[in-house]
Design a protein around this motif. Structure first.
Motif, PDB file in Angstrom:
ATOM      1  N   ILE A  98       2.081  14.930  -4.384  1.00  0.00           N
ATOM      2  CA  ILE A  98       2.027  13.941  -5.459  1.00  0.00           C
ATOM      3  C   ILE A  98       3.029  12.820  -5.184  1.00  0.00           C
ATOM      4  O   ILE A  98       2.718  11.637  -5.339  1.00  0.00           O
ATOM      5  CB  ILE A  98       2.289  14.610  -6.831  1.00  0.00           C
ATOM      6  N   LYS A  99       4.237  13.193  -4.741  1.00  0.00           N
ATOM      7  CA  LYS A  99       5.248  12.180  -4.432  1.00  0.00           C
ATOM      8  C   LYS A  99       4.781  11.283  -3.292  1.00  0.00           C
ATOM      9  O   LYS A  99       4.966  10.064  -3.332  1.00  0.00           O
ATOM     10  CB  LYS A  99       6.584  12.836  -4.077  1.00  0.00           C
ATOM     11  N   LYS A 101       1.698  10.626  -2.488  1.00  0.00           N
ATOM     12  CA  LYS A 101       0.641   9.774  -3.027  1.00  0.00           C
ATOM     13  C   LYS A 101       1.235   8.638  -3.845  1.00  0.00           C
ATOM     14  O   LYS A 101       0.762   7.501  -3.776  1.00  0.00           O
ATOM     15  CB  LYS A 101      -0.333  10.591  -3.872  1.00  0.00           C
ATOM     16  N   GLU A 102       2.280   8.950  -4.644  1.00  0.00           N
ATOM     17  CA  GLU A 102       2.934   7.908  -5.434  1.00  0.00           C
ATOM     18  C   GLU A 102       3.537   6.849  -4.523  1.00  0.00           C
ATOM     19  O   GLU A 102       3.409   5.657  -4.783  1.00  0.00           O
ATOM     20  CB  GLU A 102       4.014   8.512  -6.335  1.00  0.00           C
ATOM     21  N   LEU A 103       4.200   7.294  -3.453  1.00  0.00           N
ATOM     22  CA  LEU A 103       4.780   6.340  -2.508  1.00  0.00           C
ATOM     23  C   LEU A 103       3.693   5.480  -1.862  1.00  0.00           C
ATOM     24  O   LEU A 103       3.862   4.262  -1.707  1.00  0.00           O
ATOM     25  CB  LEU A 103       5.585   7.073  -1.429  1.00  0.00           C
ATOM     26  N   MET A 105       0.829   4.753  -3.138  1.00  0.00           N
ATOM     27  CA  MET A 105       0.320   3.822  -4.143  1.00  0.00           C
ATOM     28  C   MET A 105       1.287   2.657  -4.341  1.00  0.00           C
ATOM     29  O   MET A 105       0.862   1.510  -4.472  1.00  0.00           O
ATOM     30  CB  MET A 105       0.069   4.552  -5.466  1.00  0.00           C
ATOM     31  N   LYS A 106       2.598   2.944  -4.354  1.00  0.00           N
ATOM     32  CA  LYS A 106       3.588   1.870  -4.480  1.00  0.00           C
ATOM     33  C   LYS A 106       3.477   0.907  -3.313  1.00  0.00           C
ATOM     34  O   LYS A 106       3.523  -0.310  -3.489  1.00  0.00           O
ATOM     35  CB  LYS A 106       5.002   2.443  -4.550  1.00  0.00           C
TER      36      LYS A 106
END
Length: 180
Positions: A98-99, A101-103, A105-106
Motif C-alpha cells: 500500500i505504501k 502504491k501511495e508513493l 501515486m504521489k
C-alpha cells in the motif's frame, strides 16, 4: 450404518467413544448443542465432548484419561501463534504494498502536475509567439503602406521636378520696365 448420537447417549460406552471418527464426534457435539467450528481438530472436539459428558455424568471420570495430553495443546498453541505471526507478516507486506502504491501515486501526481505546468507554459509561449507574429505583420503592413505613400509621392515629385511656367503663369510676377 449412520451414527445416531441419541442412541449413543442412551448407552454410552467408553471404548466405542474412543473409536469415534471426527464426523461422528461432530454429530455428537451438535446433538449436545456445542458452539464450535467444524474446522477444529478432532482432538479438540473430542476434549470438548468429554468435558460435557463428564459434567453431565453421562461418562465417568475415567473418560478424562482419553483427553489429549497437554503436549498437543502446547503444539496447538504454538501453531496458533505461528499462524498469527504469518498473518501479521502478510499484513505488513500488504501495508508495504500500500505504501509503495501511495508513493507511486504521489509520483504520478507530481509528474501530471509538471506536465500540466509545462503544457501551460507552452501555451503561454505559443500565445506570445502569435502576439509577436501579429505585431510583426502589423509592422510589415505599416512599412508597406509607407512605401506605397513614398512611391506615390515620388511619382508626383518626378512630374513636378521641372517647372512648367505655362501652368504656373499666375506665379510669375508682372513685368515692369521701370523696376528693372
Amino acid at each position: 450404518m449412520a451414527f445416531d448420537a441419541g442412541k449413543f447417549l442412551k448407552t454410552p460406552d467408553l471404548e466405542s467413544f474412543d473409536n469415534l471418527k471426527k464426523e461422528e464426534l461432530v454429530l455428537l457435539a451438535k446433538h449436545l448443542k456445542f458452539n464450535f467450528k467444524v474446522s477444529m481438530r478432532k482432538q479438540i472436539i473430542k476434549n470438548l465432548v468429554i468435558d460435557k459428558l463428564v459434567d453431565a455424568e453421562i461418562l465417568g471420570e475415567e473418560a478424562l484419561e482419553l483427553k489429549v495430553e497437554n503436549v498437543d495443546a502446547f503444539k496447538l498453541k504454538q501453531l496458533e501463534l505461528e499462524h498469527e505471526l504469518k498473518k501479521k507478516e502478510l499484513e505488513m507486506k500488504e501495508m508495504e504494498k500500500i505504501k509503495v502504491k501511495e508513493l507511486e501515486m504521489k509520483e504520478r501526481l507530481e509528474m501530471d502536475k509538471k506536465e500540466k505546468e509545462d503544457e501551460f507554459k507552452l501555451k503561454e509561449l505559443e500565445m506570445k509567439l502569435k502576439e509577436l507574429e501579429m505585431k510583426e505583420r502589423l509592422e510589415m503592413e505599416k512599412l508597406k503602406i509607407e512605401m506605397v505613400k513614398e512611391e506615390s509621392n515620388t511619382k508626383v515629385q518626378s512630374k513636378s521636378d521641372y517647372f512648367d511656367a505655362a501652368k504656373n503663369i499666375r506665379l510669375v510676377p508682372k513685368f515692369c520696365e521701370k523696376n528693372s
